[in-house]
Motif scaffolding. Structure first.
Motif, mmCIF file in Angstrom:
data_model
loop_
_atom_site.group_PDB
_atom_site.id
_atom_site.type_symbol
_atom_site.label_atom_id
_atom_site.label_comp_id
_atom_site.label_asym_id
_atom_site.label_seq_id
_atom_site.Cartn_x
_atom_site.Cartn_y
_atom_site.Cartn_z
ATOM 1 N N UNK A 400 36.693 -1.144 24.327
ATOM 2 C CA UNK A 400 38.013 -0.758 23.818
ATOM 3 C C UNK A 400 37.899 0.340 22.774
ATOM 4 N N UNK A 401 36.970 0.182 21.850
ATOM 5 C CA UNK A 401 36.859 1.154 20.763
ATOM 6 C C UNK A 401 36.131 2.423 21.190
ATOM 7 N N UNK A 402 35.450 2.395 22.335
ATOM 8 C CA UNK A 402 34.873 3.627 22.887
ATOM 9 C C UNK A 402 35.911 4.383 23.715
ATOM 10 N N UNK A 403 36.724 3.629 24.471
ATOM 11 C CA UNK A 403 37.652 4.240 25.421
ATOM 12 C C UNK A 403 38.996 4.632 24.806
ATOM 13 N N UNK A 404 39.292 4.134 23.607
ATOM 14 C CA UNK A 404 40.642 4.281 23.061
ATOM 15 C C UNK A 404 41.064 5.735 22.865
ATOM 16 N N UNK A 405 40.107 6.654 22.775
ATOM 17 C CA UNK A 405 40.437 8.065 22.566
ATOM 18 C C UNK A 405 41.092 8.691 23.797
ATOM 19 N N UNK A 459 33.268 4.750 13.010
ATOM 20 C CA UNK A 459 33.771 5.764 12.074
ATOM 21 C C UNK A 459 34.980 5.239 11.293
ATOM 22 N N UNK A 460 35.383 3.989 11.587
ATOM 23 C CA UNK A 460 36.545 3.412 10.906
ATOM 24 C C UNK A 460 37.867 3.846 11.497
ATOM 25 N N UNK A 461 37.835 4.353 12.719
ATOM 26 C CA UNK A 461 39.049 4.814 13.391
ATOM 27 C C UNK A 461 39.501 3.786 14.419
ATOM 28 N N UNK A 462 40.831 3.600 14.579
ATOM 29 C CA UNK A 462 41.926 4.148 13.777
ATOM 30 C C UNK A 462 42.116 3.358 12.487
ATOM 31 N N UNK A 463 42.789 3.924 11.558
ATOM 32 C CA UNK A 463 42.917 3.344 10.216
ATOM 33 C C UNK A 463 43.454 1.918 10.249
ATOM 34 N N UNK A 515 33.410 -13.858 6.471
ATOM 35 C CA UNK A 515 34.144 -13.734 5.209
ATOM 36 C C UNK A 515 34.158 -12.337 4.600
ATOM 37 N N UNK A 516 33.171 -11.512 4.881
ATOM 38 C CA UNK A 516 33.095 -10.212 4.214
ATOM 39 C C UNK A 516 34.238 -9.303 4.652
ATOM 40 N N UNK A 517 34.479 -8.272 3.858
ATOM 41 C CA UNK A 517 35.483 -7.276 4.200
ATOM 42 C C UNK A 517 35.139 -6.672 5.558
ATOM 43 N N UNK A 518 36.161 -6.422 6.367
ATOM 44 C CA UNK A 518 35.935 -5.928 7.719
ATOM 45 C C UNK A 518 35.060 -4.707 7.805
ATOM 46 N N UNK A 519 35.235 -3.784 6.871
ATOM 47 C CA UNK A 519 34.468 -2.538 6.950
ATOM 48 C C UNK A 519 32.982 -2.750 6.701
ATOM 49 N N UNK A 520 32.602 -3.917 6.144
ATOM 50 C CA UNK A 520 31.193 -4.208 5.888
ATOM 51 C C UNK A 520 30.493 -4.830 7.093
ATOM 52 N N UNK A 521 31.254 -5.292 8.061
ATOM 53 C CA UNK A 521 30.655 -6.003 9.197
ATOM 54 C C UNK A 521 29.589 -5.168 9.921
#
Length: 537
Positions: A400-405, A459-463, A515-521
């Motif tokens: 999903x996150x590869x194809x979403x573009x 890359x943290x996309x989409x916001x 439990x950690x913040x999503x961006x740290x996963x």
């Protein structure tokens, strides 16, 4: 009196020590997610003869058991060993011996990697995988002219990242006997200005006979893949499409102790494999399970080979295609239904999914607990979701996150609502099996967890995340990488959770992904991987 009391205390201490059961390993001071029915956590557990024999708090376990090997987890999180429900384990290993084209940002970069590879290896036939024209500035299939000029005499055959398209040069075309008049069902020889471009789609790739790896190369491939997977926390892999020769090699290496990875083997759908395995029945050892058939219904969305009910939004008059005829798919399904084997079908487009879901439901009408799977379930017509009530969705969140573009360009704004719809699929079957499809996507199950729950790329996309209504909860994602995958393999009573009697497969991470913040996963590291209580990385 004082001496008597001391003697009694000493005797009591010695007696209590003698009563402690000797085990192989005790783990203490952990934050263990058992993934049992209640989703309990625990501090400590004991292992004997490769299995969990007790789970509890530090005091309970240490009072009852003694071991020479005590692992202090130092409050790090522990999870059941991760299971990848759909991957190409053997293919990953072979890829280490070929040109790696993953991440190339242009056709010129692809060509340069080929040149560099050939300077080092000087092979008689160049193979590789990983290019994706959707990542290039010019998002069109390449053509072979430059390839022909650089390698006029050495055959070159390089697969697109999804494995459903291939670019070959003229030397490879000549060797394969492909001409302008060549035709194939379920595939395409792409032409431009009346000439072959060198791009082959799906069944057209069957004309290309790449050199067969030697046994030494096959063994090295399996060992290379195992190391990569162990380092990333995988303890079981579901290899989606293997032939008898490779399955038997895996078995022999496992029996000799040279391969420790647990493998759920899906046999490739061909006459030879079906005749041998369906008649032989399920093959099960402590590390190998052969009881499913991998079938292809259609191709891939990225190469426009996925079979759609309506035309592609970005290619008028083009619908993709089934790579097997409807008649043949029904025939295979009926044959597998009459055996003990599970049917696991690659279905990407909404047409392919509909055809297979209807077929499954027809042939399994009076058969219980078959756990037949749709692999990918990528584009599903919203009217067809209820057909998954008795069919297990086996999905790969990083797709999903590869194809979403570009996925919406392929299918349009309306059909994309039924695409990568993991939460909607979960609501129907109440379980989902999660995998990666590596080496098409990265091997890391941590990335799978991130894509499933946060729905962003690295890359943290989409916001705000991609189609967040279909994100999975962290608990469901963890189940989808452990106990539900064990269930998908008919192995939920032996693995997939940290419970008494199950094999001691577990991993230690440096951060708690629950439990950690999503961006740290994505930055989470695997500190150790254990199979049967033995550290394997």
């Amino acid at each position: 009196m004082k001496k008597t009391l001391l003697s009694l205390l000493a005797f009591s201490f010695l007696f209590s020590c003698k009563q402690k059961e000797k085990v192989d390993t005790i783990v203490i001071n952990s934050n263990t997610y058992t993934v049992n029915f209640n989703f309990d956590t625990s501090e400590s557990f004991a292992i004997k003869d490769g299995k969990f024999i007790a789970i509890g708090n530090n005091k309970e376990i240490q009072e009852k058991y003694t071991a020479l090997n005590i692992i202090d987890a130092k409050n790090k999180p522990i999870y059941p060993g991760f299971i990848d429900a759909h991957c190409h384990f053997y293919g990953l290993g072979l890829q280490q011996q070929k040109v790696d084209l993953v991440g190339t940002e242009s056709y010129d970069e692809v060509l340069q990697r080929l040149i560099d590879f050939q300077k080092e290896k000087n092979t008689s036939y160049i193979t590789g995988r990983g290019w994706d024209q959707n990542d290039w500035e010019v998002k069109e299939f390449p053509t072979k002219e430059k390839l022909d000029s650089i390698f006029p005499n050495t055959p070159v055959a390089i697969r697109r990242i999804d494995g459903h398209a291939m670019l070959v040069n003229q030397a490879a075309i000549d060797l394969a006997g492909i001409t302008l008049d060549s035709k194939i069902n379920g595939g395409e020889f792409i032409k431009k200005d009346g000439k072959l471009t060198g791009v082959l789609i799906d069944n057209a790739m069957n004309f290309i006979n790449n050199p067969k790896p030697s046994k030494k190369e096959q063994i090295q491939a399996l060992k290379d893949a195992e190391k990569i997977c162990f380092d990333l926390g995988l303890t079981t892999v579901d290899d989606a499409g293997l032939d008898k020769e490779v399955i038997e090699l895996i078995d022999s290496l496992q029996q000799s102790g040279d391969l420790k990875m647990r493998v759920y083997a899906m046999i490739s759908n061909n006459q030879k494999n079906l005749d041998y395995y369906l008649n032989k029945g399920v093959i099960k050892t402590d590390r190998l399970n052969v009881r499913s058939v991998k079938v292809y219904a259609d191709g891939a969305l990225g190469s426009r080979g996925a079979a759609l009910k309506d035309e592609y939004s970005d290619k008028k008059g083009h619908f993709g295609a089934l790579v097997n005829s409807y008649k043949n798919l029904q025939k295979v399904a009926k044959r597998i239904a009459d055996s003990e084997y599970q049917m696991n079908t690659h279905a990407i487009g909404d047409s392919a999914n509909y055809v297979m879901l209807k077929t499954y439901n027809e042939v399994l009408k009076n058969k219980n607990d078959r756990r037949w799977r749709i692999e990918h379930a990528q584009i599903v017509d919203v009217k067809d979701f209820d057909l998954f009530k008795n069919v297990l969705p086996s999905i790969q969140p990083t797709h999903a996150t590869s194809d979403m573009y570009w996925a919406e360009d392929r299918v349009g704004a309306e059909r994309i609502k039924g695409a990568y719809a993991y939460n909607d699929l979960l609501k129907e079957y109440e379980k989902v099996a999660l995998g990666t499809d590596f080496p098409i996507e990265h091997v890391s199950p941590i990335y799978t967890f991130y894509a499933a729950t946060i729905r962003k790329d690295l890359k943290g996309y989409p916001e705000n995340g991609y189609q967040m209504s279909n994100a999975l909860s962290r608990e469901d994602a963890l189940k989808g990488m452990t106990i539900w995958n064990a269930y998908a393999n008919f192995e939920e009573n032996e693995k997939g959770s940290i419970e008494v009697g199950k094999v001691a497969d577990f991993i230690i991470l440096d951060k708690d992904i629950m439990k950690i913040d999503g961006k740290e996963i994505p930055n989470t590291k695997v500190l150790a991987t254990y199979i049967n209580g033995e550290k394997v990385n």
